[in-house]
Design a protein around this motif. Sequence first.
Motif, PDB file in Angstrom:
ATOM      1  N   SER A  66       5.707  -3.605  -5.449  1.00  0.00           N
ATOM      2  CA  SER A  66       6.325  -3.360  -4.144  1.00  0.00           C
ATOM      3  C   SER A  66       6.444  -4.650  -3.339  1.00  0.00           C
ATOM      4  CB  SER A  66       5.516  -2.327  -3.357  1.00  0.00           C
ATOM      5  OG  SER A  66       5.478  -1.106  -4.038  1.00  0.00           O
TER       6      SER A  66
ATOM      7  N   ALA B 238       0.831  -1.205   0.000  1.00  0.00           N
ATOM      8  CA  ALA B 238       0.000   0.000   0.000  1.00  0.00           C
ATOM      9  C   ALA B 238       0.868   1.259   0.000  1.00  0.00           C
ATOM     10  CB  ALA B 238      -0.928   0.002   1.210  1.00  0.00           C
ATOM     11  N   LEU B 239       1.909   1.273   0.811  1.00  0.00           N
ATOM     12  CA  LEU B 239       2.794   2.438   0.845  1.00  0.00           C
ATOM     13  C   LEU B 239       3.541   2.608  -0.483  1.00  0.00           C
ATOM     14  CD1 LEU B 239       4.276   2.134   4.458  1.00  0.00           C
ATOM     15  CD2 LEU B 239       2.689   3.881   3.607  1.00  0.00           C
TER      16      LEU B 239
ATOM     17  N   HIS C   2       3.731   7.518 -13.210  1.00  0.00           N
ATOM     18  CA  HIS C   2       2.691   8.036 -14.123  1.00  0.00           C
ATOM     19  C   HIS C   2       3.333   8.914 -15.192  1.00  0.00           C
ATOM     20  CE1 HIS C   2      -1.274   9.076 -15.483  1.00  0.00           C
ATOM     21  NE2 HIS C   2      -0.911  10.357 -15.484  1.00  0.00           N
TER      22      HIS C   2
ATOM     23  N   TYR D 235      -1.689   2.214  -9.699  1.00  0.00           N
ATOM     24  CA  TYR D 235      -1.687   1.955  -8.256  1.00  0.00           C
ATOM     25  C   TYR D 235      -1.638   0.453  -7.969  1.00  0.00           C
ATOM     26  CZ  TYR D 235      -2.564   6.738  -6.708  1.00  0.00           C
ATOM     27  OH  TYR D 235      -2.448   8.077  -6.428  1.00  0.00           O
TER      28      TYR D 235
ATOM     29  N   PHE E 280       1.421  -1.710  -6.313  1.00  0.00           N
ATOM     30  CA  PHE E 280       1.164  -2.518  -5.123  1.00  0.00           C
ATOM     31  C   PHE E 280       1.844  -3.879  -5.270  1.00  0.00           C
ATOM     32  CE2 PHE E 280      -1.468  -5.752  -3.020  1.00  0.00           C
ATOM     33  CZ  PHE E 280      -1.483  -5.278  -1.715  1.00  0.00           C
TER      34      PHE E 280
ATOM     35  N   SER F 197       2.598   1.567  -3.393  1.00  0.00           N
ATOM     36  CA  SER F 197       1.619   1.985  -4.388  1.00  0.00           C
ATOM     37  C   SER F 197       1.325   3.477  -4.267  1.00  0.00           C
ATOM     38  CB  SER F 197       0.333   1.173  -4.196  1.00  0.00           C
ATOM     39  OG  SER F 197      -0.664   1.609  -5.058  1.00  0.00           O
ATOM     40  N   TYR F 198       1.075   3.923  -3.060  1.00  0.00           N
ATOM     41  CA  TYR F 198       0.716   5.320  -2.815  1.00  0.00           C
ATOM     42  C   TYR F 198       1.835   6.288  -3.212  1.00  0.00           C
ATOM     43  CZ  TYR F 198      -0.703   9.540  -0.328  1.00  0.00           C
ATOM     44  OH  TYR F 198      -1.047  10.825  -0.021  1.00  0.00           O
ATOM     45  N   PHE F 199       3.067   5.957  -2.812  1.00  0.00           N
ATOM     46  CA  PHE F 199       4.176   6.879  -3.053  1.00  0.00           C
ATOM     47  C   PHE F 199       4.810   6.733  -4.441  1.00  0.00           C
ATOM     48  CE2 PHE F 199       4.211   6.894   1.653  1.00  0.00           C
ATOM     49  CZ  PHE F 199       4.020   8.252   1.830  1.00  0.00           C
ATOM     50  N   CYS F 200       4.733   5.558  -5.029  1.00  0.00           N
ATOM     51  CA  CYS F 200       5.410   5.329  -6.308  1.00  0.00           C
ATOM     52  C   CYS F 200       4.537   5.597  -7.532  1.00  0.00           C
ATOM     53  CB  CYS F 200       5.974   3.909  -6.362  1.00  0.00           C
ATOM     54  SG  CYS F 200       7.303   3.648  -5.178  1.00  0.00           S
ATOM     55  N   GLN F 201       3.233   5.497  -7.394  1.00  0.00           N
ATOM     56  CA  GLN F 201       2.379   5.726  -8.568  1.00  0.00           C
ATOM     57  C   GLN F 201       2.612   7.098  -9.186  1.00  0.00           C
ATOM     58  OE1 GLN F 201      -0.340   8.020  -8.917  1.00  0.00           O
ATOM     59  NE2 GLN F 201      -0.698   7.360 -11.022  1.00  0.00           N
ATOM     60  N   PRO F 202       2.695   8.167  -8.398  1.00  0.00           N
ATOM     61  CA  PRO F 202       2.954   9.467  -9.030  1.00  0.00           C
ATOM     62  C   PRO F 202       4.309   9.521  -9.752  1.00  0.00           C
ATOM     63  CG  PRO F 202       2.138   9.780  -6.796  1.00  0.00           C
ATOM     64  CD  PRO F 202       2.421   8.313  -6.964  1.00  0.00           C
TER      65      PRO F 202
END
Length: 161
Positions: A125, A19-20, A30, A118, A122, A22-27
Amino acid sequence: MNIDKEKIKLAACLLLWGALGSYFCQPLVHGNSEAINVIVTVFSILAGFLVAVITLVGDPKSLPSGGWQVARLGSDLTYNRLIRHKWLFKFYLITLFLIFSSILIKNKYPSIQVGLEYVYMFFASISCFLSFKLPRALIELQQERIEHEIEERRKKEGIND
């Protein structure tokens, strides 16, 4: 029913890590085709490496010496290893498939593409974290094989502990 608390802790940590990540790496991925290419390359290489590991783990020569009962008990450990590696391999393939899907739909469905980013981050990661355990698994396997070979040679020379 026997619940392994260590496995539950590991699963919770992996979900949190995923989850972390996904949240921090998606931007960061992209619109970044270079980053996506690196992820695809790394996971493709890891998938190939994992196939080699699965082949080594599944080799019947890795079973302990002795009668069929000893081999049967040793096969349980081998099957458990194979199952763990199978799931890691599936995570690699899921990550690669999601990246492929994301690239295919990016122009037509940009909001779905973001969601897929995302999701694949996930899985990437979690897969990345689990991949760090592969060298240890290989070393353990090779140590077992070496010990098995030493034991066989001792038996041939009539040396018993």
